[in-house]
Design a protein around this motif. Sequence first.
Motif, mmCIF file in Angstrom:
data_model
loop_
_atom_site.group_PDB
_atom_site.id
_atom_site.type_symbol
_atom_site.label_atom_id
_atom_site.label_comp_id
_atom_site.label_asym_id
_atom_site.label_seq_id
_atom_site.Cartn_x
_atom_site.Cartn_y
_atom_site.Cartn_z
ATOM 1 N N THR A 55 36.117 54.816 -67.469
ATOM 2 C CA THR A 55 35.007 54.548 -66.553
ATOM 3 C C THR A 55 34.952 53.070 -66.193
ATOM 4 O OG1 THR A 55 33.468 54.197 -68.397
ATOM 5 C CG2 THR A 55 33.647 56.432 -67.522
ATOM 6 N N THR A 56 35.708 52.228 -66.929
ATOM 7 C CA THR A 56 35.682 50.780 -66.711
ATOM 8 C C THR A 56 37.014 50.259 -66.204
ATOM 9 O OG1 THR A 56 36.241 50.490 -69.053
ATOM 10 C CG2 THR A 56 33.908 50.406 -68.471
ATOM 11 N N ALA A 57 37.770 51.099 -65.490
ATOM 12 C CA ALA A 57 39.099 50.682 -65.026
ATOM 13 C C ALA A 57 39.027 49.523 -64.035
ATOM 14 C CB ALA A 57 39.825 51.863 -64.381
ATOM 15 N N GLY A 58 37.929 49.416 -63.298
ATOM 16 C CA GLY A 58 37.781 48.328 -62.337
ATOM 17 C C GLY A 58 38.298 48.704 -60.960
ATOM 18 N N TRP A 59 37.884 47.936 -59.949
ATOM 19 C CA TRP A 59 38.205 48.257 -58.553
ATOM 20 C C TRP A 59 39.702 48.260 -58.293
ATOM 21 C CZ3 TRP A 59 40.504 45.464 -54.506
ATOM 22 C CH2 TRP A 59 40.384 46.044 -53.244
ATOM 23 N N THR A 60 40.418 47.284 -58.807
ATOM 24 C CA THR A 60 41.840 47.142 -58.478
ATOM 25 C C THR A 60 42.683 48.251 -59.081
ATOM 26 O OG1 THR A 60 41.577 44.746 -58.384
ATOM 27 C CG2 THR A 60 43.817 45.574 -58.589
ATOM 28 N N LEU A 61 42.377 48.638 -60.317
ATOM 29 C CA LEU A 61 43.272 49.532 -61.057
ATOM 30 C C LEU A 61 42.777 50.970 -61.133
ATOM 31 C CD1 LEU A 61 44.179 47.172 -64.042
ATOM 32 C CD2 LEU A 61 45.528 47.624 -61.995
ATOM 33 N N GLN A 62 41.658 51.286 -60.507
ATOM 34 C CA GLN A 62 41.104 52.623 -60.703
ATOM 35 C C GLN A 62 42.019 53.735 -60.182
ATOM 36 O OE1 GLN A 62 37.332 53.057 -58.758
ATOM 37 N NE2 GLN A 62 38.166 52.923 -56.698
ATOM 38 N N ASP A 63 42.847 53.432 -59.182
ATOM 39 C CA ASP A 63 43.766 54.467 -58.703
ATOM 40 C C ASP A 63 45.214 54.206 -59.119
ATOM 41 O OD1 ASP A 63 44.224 52.282 -57.095
ATOM 42 O OD2 ASP A 63 44.236 53.405 -55.200
ATOM 43 N N PRO B 260 35.943 45.442 -69.430
ATOM 44 C CA PRO B 260 35.443 45.308 -68.060
ATOM 45 C C PRO B 260 34.658 44.052 -67.741
ATOM 46 C CG PRO B 260 33.990 46.726 -69.325
ATOM 47 C CD PRO B 260 35.071 46.269 -70.272
ATOM 48 N N ARG B 261 33.975 43.457 -68.724
ATOM 49 C CA ARG B 261 33.069 42.351 -68.418
ATOM 50 C C ARG B 261 33.781 41.015 -68.505
ATOM 51 N NH1 ARG B 261 27.729 43.824 -68.265
ATOM 52 N NH2 ARG B 261 27.063 41.713 -68.726
ATOM 53 N N ASP B 262 33.067 39.943 -68.137
ATOM 54 C CA ASP B 262 33.612 38.584 -68.178
ATOM 55 C C ASP B 262 34.905 38.536 -67.364
ATOM 56 O OD1 ASP B 262 34.379 36.028 -68.680
ATOM 57 O OD2 ASP B 262 34.430 36.183 -70.850
#
Length: 458
Positions: free
Chosen positions: A267-275, A325-327
């Motif tokens: 759920t915390t893959a992030g925008w760049t790596l989510q796909d 995911p943070r920092d």
Amino acid sequence: MSISLQGSTRSFRAAAAARTSRDAVYRAVWRWHFYAGLACLPFLISLSATGALYLFQPEINATAFAYRTRVAAPSTAPLGPDRLIFNAAQAVPGGTPVAYTDPADATASAMVTLADGARRILVYLDPYTGSVLDRVDRDGEFFMVLRRLHSLAYFGPWANAVIEIVAGFAIILVATGLYLWWPRGQDGGVVTIRGTPQRRVWWRDLHAVTGLAAGGGLFFLALTGLPWSIWWGDQFRAWTNAAGLGQPAALWAGKPVSNVPLGEMLTTAGWTLQDAPVPKSEGAGSAPGIGIDGAAAILARLGMPRGYELSLPVGPTGVFAAAYPRDVNRQRMISLDQYTGKALVDVHFADIGPVARAVQYGIGIHKGEHWGRVNQLAMLAFCLATILLAVTAGTMWWKRRPAGRLGVPPPPRDRRAAATVTGIVLGLGVLFPLTGLAILIMLGFDLAAGRTFRTRTA
């Protein structure tokens, strides 16, 4: 003498024509400012209210939900994730563990996510005693509800298109609002407020001065929210990847990958790596497997920051996939072979492309995660100012609208001015196609309403 009078007359006519032209442009801009506000102000209130709460997720979790997110100062060594996952599974009979969230610090709880059919259950545990602190359906967890309200996910996947349209209109609101605010010799309404709340001018000036202070923040929030949108965001990510400015494709080169996107595992893959594709474990049959405790030990040895999310392998080729995911500067994603513990993919924030880094910086600031309390308070101020802008706009409209009518600002008589301003607005619509489609629909209704009005008054 006659030459002087003729020259004066020409100067007067030229000045009058210039004033008429400026007035026509002003009216055309005002009309589109009204339409943009009509389209998105209710949504901006909802986005601002939910976003303001989400900014303080750590603080709210540590107070309102401290019974499940905080534990007593440790007096013993923490238990391994394997034991915690076992205890969580006992609390949800029939549930299948799918992910483990490492405690972010010494007094934070651990969390295990279990699948129960289509549902996901979150189990919070004391990492030192293994006792279950709470269990909650993920869809009912406070911040998940807040996220789904913020993104309109409760209304179906295509409701997110509304957020994309609203973001585009918010940018139009800021651009047209700046033009309307621009000083034109008036005494108030630039940085001061005239009159009293009983008068419309007070609300107009409060709206203008608030817009001056908060317009840049609204523009930033709209722009940094767009990458998550259902069409523009997906297309933009695909472009950055194709141009080598997003996902570091070289890190996947020569590795067997699955057709499962990372966003389905984490759920915390992030925008760049989510796909990004999840790699496959290559050591099947060579060893019994490293286990969850072994995976956690390897992540610690590799320097993964505390508070990461770790998804468990699915099937014989599945991997341990972890993300912090943070920092923003410390964001990281690691995939481990479930048999050998080899790091198949290890992506630091510095490894992703420059455009993707800029996007994730923007998203981090948008969420109040980058500069601590200063970041949170700045974003909170912009959220509250946006709500104030919406309230003052609604009050102004209510005070000026004719009884029984919508109160749309009248169109300018100079059709060239109207066409020029409309063309500029449509140009912004080209950058954000769903907003552009909404603009075309609004333009069609406007033209139809104008024809109907002219027919009735003929």
